[in-house]
Design a protein around this motif. Structure first.
Motif, PDB file in Angstrom:
ATOM      1  N   GLU A 111       0.710  -1.255   0.079  1.00 49.71           N
ATOM      2  CA  GLU A 111      -0.055   0.119  -0.092  1.00 49.71           C
ATOM      3  C   GLU A 111       0.883   1.234   0.052  1.00 49.71           C
ATOM      4  O   GLU A 111       0.361   2.601   0.049  1.00 49.71           O
ATOM      5  CB  GLU A 111      -0.974   0.044   1.270  1.00 49.71           C
ATOM      6  N   ALA A 112       2.159   1.203   0.111  1.00 45.79           N
ATOM      7  CA  ALA A 112       3.103   2.351  -0.030  1.00 45.79           C
ATOM      8  C   ALA A 112       2.711   3.267   1.051  1.00 45.79           C
ATOM      9  O   ALA A 112       3.246   4.608   0.821  1.00 45.79           O
ATOM     10  CB  ALA A 112       3.067   2.573  -1.392  1.00 45.79           C
ATOM     11  N   ARG A 113       2.443   3.089   2.184  1.00 46.47           N
ATOM     12  CA  ARG A 113       2.284   3.959   3.191  1.00 46.47           C
ATOM     13  C   ARG A 113       3.188   4.384   4.058  1.00 46.47           C
ATOM     14  O   ARG A 113       3.242   5.132   5.010  1.00 46.47           O
ATOM     15  CB  ARG A 113       0.937   3.473   4.156  1.00 46.47           C
ATOM     16  N   VAL A 114       4.435   3.247   4.106  1.00 43.28           N
ATOM     17  CA  VAL A 114       5.424   3.618   5.146  1.00 43.28           C
ATOM     18  C   VAL A 114       6.550   4.506   4.186  1.00 43.28           C
ATOM     19  O   VAL A 114       7.063   4.340   3.255  1.00 43.28           O
ATOM     20  CB  VAL A 114       6.369   2.289   5.278  1.00 43.28           C
ATOM     21  N   PRO A 115       6.521   5.658   5.042  1.00 40.71           N
ATOM     22  CA  PRO A 115       7.546   6.883   4.387  1.00 40.71           C
ATOM     23  C   PRO A 115       9.238   6.362   4.502  1.00 40.71           C
ATOM     24  O   PRO A 115       9.648   5.656   5.301  1.00 40.71           O
ATOM     25  CB  PRO A 115       7.647   8.075   5.370  1.00 40.71           C
ATOM     26  N   LEU A 116       9.731   6.611   3.313  1.00 38.63           N
ATOM     27  CA  LEU A 116      11.037   6.086   2.986  1.00 38.63           C
ATOM     28  C   LEU A 116      12.082   7.263   2.693  1.00 38.63           C
ATOM     29  O   LEU A 116      11.969   8.297   2.173  1.00 38.63           O
ATOM     30  CB  LEU A 116      11.097   5.221   1.677  1.00 38.63           C
ATOM     31  N   LEU A 117      13.322   7.037   3.311  1.00 39.77           N
ATOM     32  CA  LEU A 117      14.359   7.936   3.222  1.00 39.77           C
ATOM     33  C   LEU A 117      15.579   7.171   2.561  1.00 39.77           C
ATOM     34  O   LEU A 117      16.291   6.499   3.110  1.00 39.77           O
ATOM     35  CB  LEU A 117      14.762   8.287   4.500  1.00 39.77           C
ATOM     36  N   PRO A 118      15.674   7.400   1.131  1.00 38.51           N
ATOM     37  CA  PRO A 118      16.845   6.825   0.325  1.00 38.51           C
ATOM     38  C   PRO A 118      18.397   6.968   0.764  1.00 38.51           C
ATOM     39  O   PRO A 118      18.502   8.327   1.007  1.00 38.51           O
ATOM     40  CB  PRO A 118      16.510   6.941  -1.262  1.00 38.51           C
ATOM     41  N   VAL A 119      19.037   6.341   1.212  1.00 41.89           N
ATOM     42  CA  VAL A 119      20.654   6.593   1.564  1.00 41.89           C
ATOM     43  C   VAL A 119      21.507   5.813   0.479  1.00 41.89           C
ATOM     44  O   VAL A 119      21.306   4.650   0.170  1.00 41.89           O
ATOM     45  CB  VAL A 119      20.601   6.257   2.834  1.00 41.89           C
ATOM     46  N   SER A 120      22.225   6.569   0.269  1.00 42.63           N
ATOM     47  CA  SER A 120      23.300   6.081  -1.124  1.00 42.63           C
ATOM     48  C   SER A 120      24.322   5.304  -0.393  1.00 42.63           C
ATOM     49  O   SER A 120      24.608   5.231   1.097  1.00 42.63           O
ATOM     50  CB  SER A 120      24.061   7.232  -1.783  1.00 42.63           C
ATOM     51  N   VAL A 121      25.228   4.290  -1.171  1.00 41.81           N
ATOM     52  CA  VAL A 121      26.189   3.739  -0.732  1.00 41.81           C
ATOM     53  C   VAL A 121      27.578   4.452  -1.182  1.00 41.81           C
ATOM     54  O   VAL A 121      27.532   4.618  -2.193  1.00 41.81           O
ATOM     55  CB  VAL A 121      26.346   2.020  -1.491  1.00 41.81           C
ATOM     56  N   PRO A 122      28.169   4.971   0.163  1.00 37.27           N
ATOM     57  CA  PRO A 122      29.218   5.952  -0.227  1.00 37.27           C
ATOM     58  C   PRO A 122      30.726   5.142  -0.835  1.00 37.27           C
ATOM     59  O   PRO A 122      31.426   4.523  -0.063  1.00 37.27           O
ATOM     60  CB  PRO A 122      29.608   6.473   0.829  1.00 37.27           C
ATOM     61  N   MET A 123      30.789   4.934  -2.218  1.00 35.38           N
ATOM     62  CA  MET A 123      31.690   3.936  -2.583  1.00 35.38           C
ATOM     63  C   MET A 123      33.218   4.323  -2.595  1.00 35.38           C
ATOM     64  O   MET A 123      34.053   3.618  -2.438  1.00 35.38           O
ATOM     65  CB  MET A 123      31.526   3.829  -4.312  1.00 35.38           C
ATOM     66  N   ALA A 124      33.219   5.703  -2.008  1.00 37.64           N
ATOM     67  CA  ALA A 124      34.904   5.981  -1.855  1.00 37.64           C
ATOM     68  C   ALA A 124      35.146   6.147  -0.470  1.00 37.64           C
ATOM     69  O   ALA A 124      36.397   6.335   0.051  1.00 37.64           O
ATOM     70  CB  ALA A 124      34.901   7.521  -2.267  1.00 37.64           C
ATOM     71  N   ALA A 125      34.170   5.546   0.329  1.00 33.90           N
ATOM     72  CA  ALA A 125      34.460   5.414   2.021  1.00 33.90           C
ATOM     73  C   ALA A 125      35.298   4.374   2.253  1.00 33.90           C
ATOM     74  O   ALA A 125      35.224   3.194   1.841  1.00 33.90           O
ATOM     75  CB  ALA A 125      33.229   5.419   2.796  1.00 33.90           C
ATOM     76  N   GLY A 126      36.475   4.764   3.201  1.00 33.21           N
ATOM     77  CA  GLY A 126      37.413   3.639   3.652  1.00 33.21           C
ATOM     78  C   GLY A 126      36.559   2.682   4.546  1.00 33.21           C
ATOM     79  O   GLY A 126      35.405   3.364   5.249  1.00 33.21           O
ATOM     80  N   ARG A 127      37.197   2.013   5.128  1.00 30.84           N
ATOM     81  CA  ARG A 127      36.697   0.912   6.324  1.00 30.84           C
ATOM     82  C   ARG A 127      36.145   2.079   7.503  1.00 30.84           C
ATOM     83  O   ARG A 127      34.904   2.024   7.933  1.00 30.84           O
ATOM     84  CB  ARG A 127      37.428  -0.039   6.711  1.00 30.84           C
ATOM     85  N   ASP A 128      37.150   2.603   8.136  1.00 31.42           N
ATOM     86  CA  ASP A 128      36.469   3.611   9.379  1.00 31.42           C
ATOM     87  C   ASP A 128      35.408   4.542   9.040  1.00 31.42           C
ATOM     88  O   ASP A 128      34.618   4.477   9.899  1.00 31.42           O
ATOM     89  CB  ASP A 128      37.868   4.172  10.007  1.00 31.42           C
ATOM     90  N   GLU A 129      35.533   5.129   7.752  1.00 33.48           N
ATOM     91  CA  GLU A 129      34.654   6.040   7.580  1.00 33.48           C
ATOM     92  C   GLU A 129      33.146   5.346   7.397  1.00 33.48           C
ATOM     93  O   GLU A 129      32.173   5.909   7.733  1.00 33.48           O
ATOM     94  CB  GLU A 129      34.882   6.846   6.291  1.00 33.48           C
ATOM     95  N   LEU A 130      33.081   4.167   6.645  1.00 29.92           N
ATOM     96  CA  LEU A 130      32.178   3.480   6.667  1.00 29.92           C
ATOM     97  C   LEU A 130      31.433   2.732   7.873  1.00 29.92           C
ATOM     98  O   LEU A 130      30.481   3.081   8.073  1.00 29.92           O
ATOM     99  CB  LEU A 130      32.350   2.180   5.580  1.00 29.92           C
TER     100      LEU A 130
END
Length: 268
Positions: free
Chosen positions: A121-140
Protein backbone atom coordinates in the motif's frame (compact mmCIF):
# COMPACT_ATOMS: atom_id res chain seq x y z
CA UNK A 1 18.36 -3.10 20.15
CA UNK A 2 18.04 -1.46 16.77
CA UNK A 3 15.53 -2.67 14.16
CA UNK A 4 17.78 -3.46 11.19
CA UNK A 5 16.84 -5.48 8.12
CA UNK A 6 18.92 -6.68 5.17
CA UNK A 7 17.07 -7.72 2.01
CA UNK A 8 18.57 -9.35 -1.06
CA UNK A 9 16.36 -7.80 -3.72
CA UNK A 10 17.21 -10.00 -6.71
CA UNK A 11 16.04 -9.20 -10.23
CA UNK A 12 13.58 -6.30 -10.65
CA UNK A 13 10.94 -8.69 -12.00
CA UNK A 14 10.79 -10.61 -8.72
CA UNK A 15 7.53 -8.70 -8.19
CA UNK A 16 6.08 -10.54 -11.21
CA UNK A 17 7.48 -14.05 -10.60
CA UNK A 18 6.56 -16.89 -8.30
CA UNK A 19 9.49 -17.68 -5.99
CA UNK A 20 10.04 -18.43 -2.28
CA UNK A 21 11.82 -15.07 -1.85
CA UNK A 22 8.77 -13.26 -3.18
CA UNK A 23 6.55 -15.25 -0.81
CA UNK A 24 8.85 -14.35 2.10
CA UNK A 25 8.75 -10.63 1.39
CA UNK A 26 4.96 -10.70 1.17
CA UNK A 27 4.74 -12.60 4.45
CA UNK A 28 7.21 -10.24 6.12
CA UNK A 29 4.81 -7.35 5.72
CA UNK A 30 1.97 -9.40 7.17
CA UNK A 31 3.86 -10.60 10.23
CA UNK A 32 5.72 -7.47 11.30
CA UNK A 33 4.07 -4.23 12.36
CA UNK A 34 4.93 -1.49 9.89
CA UNK A 35 7.38 1.15 11.17
CA UNK A 36 6.73 4.87 11.09
CA UNK A 37 9.38 5.09 8.38
CA UNK A 38 12.66 3.61 7.17
CA UNK A 39 16.13 4.58 6.00
CA UNK A 40 16.89 2.45 2.94
CA UNK A 41 20.48 1.93 1.77
CA UNK A 42 20.25 0.61 -1.80
CA UNK A 43 23.02 -0.94 -3.89
CA UNK A 44 21.58 0.99 -6.84
CA UNK A 45 22.14 4.37 -5.20
CA UNK A 46 25.91 4.57 -5.60
CA UNK A 47 27.77 7.84 -5.03
CA UNK A 48 31.31 8.95 -4.22
CA UNK A 49 30.14 10.59 -0.97
CA UNK A 50 27.04 10.23 1.21
CA UNK A 51 23.80 11.38 -0.39
CA UNK A 52 20.31 11.41 1.08
CA UNK A 53 17.10 11.44 -0.92
CA UNK A 54 14.94 14.24 0.43
CA UNK A 55 12.00 14.30 -1.98
CA UNK A 56 8.63 14.60 -0.20
CA UNK A 57 7.04 12.41 -2.90
CA UNK A 58 9.83 10.49 -4.65
CA UNK A 59 9.14 9.16 -8.12
CA UNK A 60 9.64 5.52 -9.15
CA UNK A 61 12.85 4.88 -11.09
CA UNK A 62 12.90 2.02 -13.62
CA UNK A 63 16.67 1.67 -13.67
CA UNK A 64 16.91 -1.44 -15.88
CA UNK A 65 16.17 -2.55 -19.41
CA UNK A 66 14.98 -5.64 -21.28
CA UNK A 67 12.20 -6.61 -18.86
CA UNK A 68 8.45 -7.14 -19.46
CA UNK A 69 6.48 -3.99 -20.23
CA UNK A 70 4.28 -4.57 -17.18
CA UNK A 71 7.28 -3.87 -14.95
CA UNK A 72 7.76 -0.38 -16.40
CA UNK A 73 4.14 0.49 -15.65
CA UNK A 74 4.55 -0.19 -11.94
CA UNK A 75 4.70 2.78 -9.59
CA UNK A 76 5.48 2.79 -5.87
CA UNK A 77 4.24 6.11 -4.45
CA UNK A 78 5.69 5.83 -0.94
CA UNK A 79 6.08 9.25 0.75
CA UNK A 80 9.52 10.60 1.55
CA UNK A 81 11.03 11.90 4.79
CA UNK A 82 12.51 15.27 3.79
CA UNK A 83 12.63 16.73 7.30
CA UNK A 84 14.27 13.59 8.69
CA UNK A 85 16.76 13.70 5.79
CA UNK A 86 17.75 17.22 6.88
CA UNK A 87 18.23 16.12 10.47
CA UNK A 88 20.26 13.11 9.37
CA UNK A 89 22.49 15.31 7.22
CA UNK A 90 23.14 17.51 10.27
CA UNK A 91 23.94 14.44 12.40
CA UNK A 92 26.36 13.16 9.78
CA UNK A 93 28.05 16.55 9.48
CA UNK A 94 28.49 16.61 13.27
CA UNK A 95 30.34 13.30 12.94
CA UNK A 96 32.68 14.79 10.36
CA UNK A 97 30.92 13.06 7.46
CA UNK A 98 30.01 15.11 4.39
CA UNK A 99 26.43 14.43 3.25
CA UNK A 100 24.40 16.03 0.48
CA UNK A 101 20.62 16.21 0.17
CA UNK A 102 19.14 15.21 -3.18
CA UNK A 103 15.59 16.62 -3.36
CA UNK A 104 14.86 14.94 -6.71
CA UNK A 105 16.14 11.46 -5.89
CA UNK A 106 13.61 8.80 -7.00
CA UNK A 107 13.17 5.31 -5.53
CA UNK A 108 15.37 2.89 -7.49
CA UNK A 109 14.41 -0.76 -7.90
CA UNK A 110 16.60 -1.77 -4.96
CA UNK A 111 14.06 0.13 -2.86
CA UNK A 112 10.69 -0.31 -4.53
CA UNK A 113 11.02 -3.84 -5.90
CA UNK A 114 11.32 -5.59 -2.49
CA UNK A 115 9.34 -3.04 -0.45
CA UNK A 116 6.38 -3.08 -2.82
CA UNK A 117 5.99 -6.71 -1.74
CA UNK A 118 6.50 -5.97 1.95
CA UNK A 119 4.26 -2.87 2.07
CA UNK A 120 2.14 -2.95 -1.10
CA UNK A 121 0.00 0.00 0.00
CA UNK A 122 3.11 2.25 -0.04
CA UNK A 123 2.20 3.96 3.22
CA UNK A 124 5.57 3.63 4.99
CA UNK A 125 7.67 6.78 4.39
CA UNK A 126 11.14 6.10 2.99
CA UNK A 127 14.44 7.96 3.12
CA UNK A 128 16.84 6.74 0.40
CA UNK A 129 20.49 6.58 1.53
CA UNK A 130 23.35 6.13 -0.92
CA UNK A 131 26.22 3.67 -0.76
CA UNK A 132 29.33 5.88 -0.44
CA UNK A 133 31.72 4.02 -2.73
CA UNK A 134 34.78 6.12 -1.84
CA UNK A 135 34.47 5.56 1.92
CA UNK A 136 37.27 3.69 3.65
CA UNK A 137 36.61 1.11 6.33
CA UNK A 138 36.67 3.49 9.31
CA UNK A 139 34.50 6.07 7.57
CA UNK A 140 32.04 3.39 6.48
CA UNK A 141 31.71 2.15 10.07
CA UNK A 142 31.25 5.69 11.41
CA UNK A 143 28.60 6.30 8.76
CA UNK A 144 26.82 3.06 9.62
CA UNK A 145 26.84 3.72 13.37
CA UNK A 146 25.40 7.18 12.78
CA UNK A 147 22.63 5.71 10.62
CA UNK A 148 21.82 3.15 13.31
CA UNK A 149 21.78 5.71 16.11
CA UNK A 150 19.66 8.12 14.08
CA UNK A 151 17.16 5.45 13.05
CA UNK A 152 16.80 4.28 16.64
CA UNK A 153 16.35 7.82 17.95
CA UNK A 154 13.75 8.64 15.30
CA UNK A 155 11.81 5.38 15.63
CA UNK A 156 12.73 4.26 12.11
CA UNK A 157 14.00 1.01 10.66
CA UNK A 158 17.35 0.78 8.90
CA UNK A 159 17.06 -1.37 5.77
CA UNK A 160 19.88 -2.45 3.49
CA UNK A 161 19.00 -3.70 0.00
CA UNK A 162 21.53 -5.59 -2.09
CA UNK A 163 22.47 -9.21 -2.78
CA UNK A 164 24.51 -11.60 -0.67
CA UNK A 165 26.12 -12.88 -3.90
CA UNK A 166 26.19 -10.80 -7.07
CA UNK A 167 28.16 -12.09 -10.04
CA UNK A 168 25.84 -11.55 -13.00
CA UNK A 169 28.36 -13.18 -15.31
CA UNK A 170 27.61 -16.50 -13.61
CA UNK A 171 23.83 -16.35 -13.87
CA UNK A 172 22.03 -19.58 -14.68
CA UNK A 173 18.37 -20.35 -15.48
CA UNK A 174 15.99 -18.78 -12.95
CA UNK A 175 15.25 -21.97 -10.97
CA UNK A 176 18.68 -23.61 -11.29
CA UNK A 177 20.58 -24.84 -8.23
CA UNK A 178 23.51 -22.68 -7.04
CA UNK A 179 27.11 -23.61 -7.76
CA UNK A 180 29.37 -24.56 -4.86
CA UNK A 181 31.10 -21.17 -4.75
CA UNK A 182 27.80 -19.28 -4.39
CA UNK A 183 26.54 -21.57 -1.64
CA UNK A 184 29.87 -21.34 0.22
CA UNK A 185 29.92 -17.53 0.18
CA UNK A 186 26.22 -17.32 1.11
CA UNK A 187 26.78 -19.68 4.06
CA UNK A 188 29.87 -17.78 5.21
CA UNK A 189 28.06 -14.43 5.21
CA UNK A 190 25.03 -15.90 6.99
CA UNK A 191 27.19 -17.47 9.70
CA UNK A 192 29.39 -14.42 10.28
CA UNK A 193 26.29 -12.22 10.53
CA UNK A 194 24.73 -14.63 13.05
CA UNK A 195 27.91 -14.40 15.15
CA UNK A 196 28.01 -10.61 14.93
CA UNK A 197 31.53 -10.94 13.52
CA UNK A 198 31.87 -7.49 11.98
CA UNK A 199 35.65 -7.79 11.63
CA UNK A 200 35.31 -10.86 9.44
CA UNK A 201 32.53 -9.34 7.36
CA UNK A 202 34.55 -6.20 6.71
CA UNK A 203 37.45 -8.41 5.54
CA UNK A 204 35.18 -10.45 3.25
CA UNK A 205 37.37 -10.08 0.15
CA UNK A 206 40.31 -11.83 1.87
CA UNK A 207 38.55 -14.15 4.31
CA UNK A 208 35.36 -15.38 2.64
CA UNK A 209 35.41 -18.34 0.25
CA UNK A 210 35.23 -17.13 -3.37
CA UNK A 211 34.90 -13.57 -2.09
CA UNK A 212 36.01 -11.71 -5.20
CA UNK A 213 34.08 -14.11 -7.43
CA UNK A 214 30.89 -13.66 -5.42
CA UNK A 215 31.27 -9.86 -5.66
CA UNK A 216 33.44 -8.64 -8.55
CA UNK A 217 32.31 -5.17 -7.41
CA UNK A 218 31.19 -4.49 -3.82
CA UNK A 219 28.08 -2.31 -4.16
CA UNK A 220 25.60 -5.15 -3.50
CA UNK A 221 27.43 -6.33 -0.37
CA UNK A 222 28.04 -2.87 1.10
CA UNK A 223 24.41 -2.42 2.30
CA UNK A 224 24.84 -5.64 4.31
CA UNK A 225 28.12 -4.40 5.78
CA UNK A 226 26.47 -1.09 6.67
CA UNK A 227 23.66 -2.94 8.45
CA UNK A 228 26.16 -5.09 10.35
CA UNK A 229 28.28 -2.08 11.33
CA UNK A 230 25.17 -0.19 12.47
CA UNK A 231 24.57 -3.00 14.98
CA UNK A 232 28.13 -2.74 16.36
CA UNK A 233 28.70 -6.44 16.86
CA UNK A 234 25.12 -7.49 17.58
CA UNK A 235 23.99 -10.51 15.52
CA UNK A 236 21.75 -10.59 12.50
CA UNK A 237 19.68 -13.73 12.05
CA UNK A 238 18.71 -15.33 8.74
CA UNK A 239 14.96 -15.11 8.11
CA UNK A 240 15.07 -16.48 4.57
CA UNK A 241 17.52 -18.31 2.31
CA UNK A 242 17.11 -19.10 -1.38
CA UNK A 243 18.71 -18.43 -4.77
CA UNK A 244 17.49 -17.04 -8.07
CA UNK A 245 19.19 -17.48 -11.43
CA UNK A 246 21.26 -20.22 -9.81
CA UNK A 247 23.93 -18.11 -8.16
CA UNK A 248 22.12 -14.94 -7.05
CA UNK A 249 21.60 -15.24 -3.28
CA UNK A 250 18.31 -14.05 -1.80
CA UNK A 251 19.54 -14.11 1.81
CA UNK A 252 17.42 -11.97 4.18
CA UNK A 253 18.76 -11.00 7.62
CA UNK A 254 17.32 -9.17 10.62
CA UNK A 255 18.52 -7.85 13.97
CA UNK A 256 17.18 -9.50 17.09
CA UNK A 257 14.05 -7.35 17.62
CA UNK A 258 12.81 -7.98 14.09
CA UNK A 259 13.84 -11.65 14.14
CA UNK A 260 11.89 -12.13 17.37
CA UNK A 261 8.87 -10.33 15.92
CA UNK A 262 9.10 -12.57 12.85
CA UNK A 263 9.09 -15.71 14.98
CA UNK A 264 6.28 -14.41 17.18
CA UNK A 265 4.16 -13.82 14.10
CA UNK A 266 4.74 -17.29 12.68
CA UNK A 267 1.44 -19.09 12.03
CA UNK A 268 0.80 -22.03 14.34
Amino acid sequence: MRPVLYLSHGSPDLVLRQHPARDFLTELGRRLPAPRGALVVSAHYESPEIRLGSAPRPETLHDFYGFPEALYRLRYPAPGLPEAAGRLAERLHAQGLAARLEPNRPLDHGVWSPLSLVWPEARVPLLPVSVPMAAGRDELCRFARTLGEFAEAEGLWLIGSGAATHNLGDRKPFDAAPDAWARAFHDWVRDRAAEGDLEALLAWAERAPAGRHAHPTPEHLLPLLICAAALEGQPMNALHESFTFGNLSMLMLASQPLAEAWEAGRPA
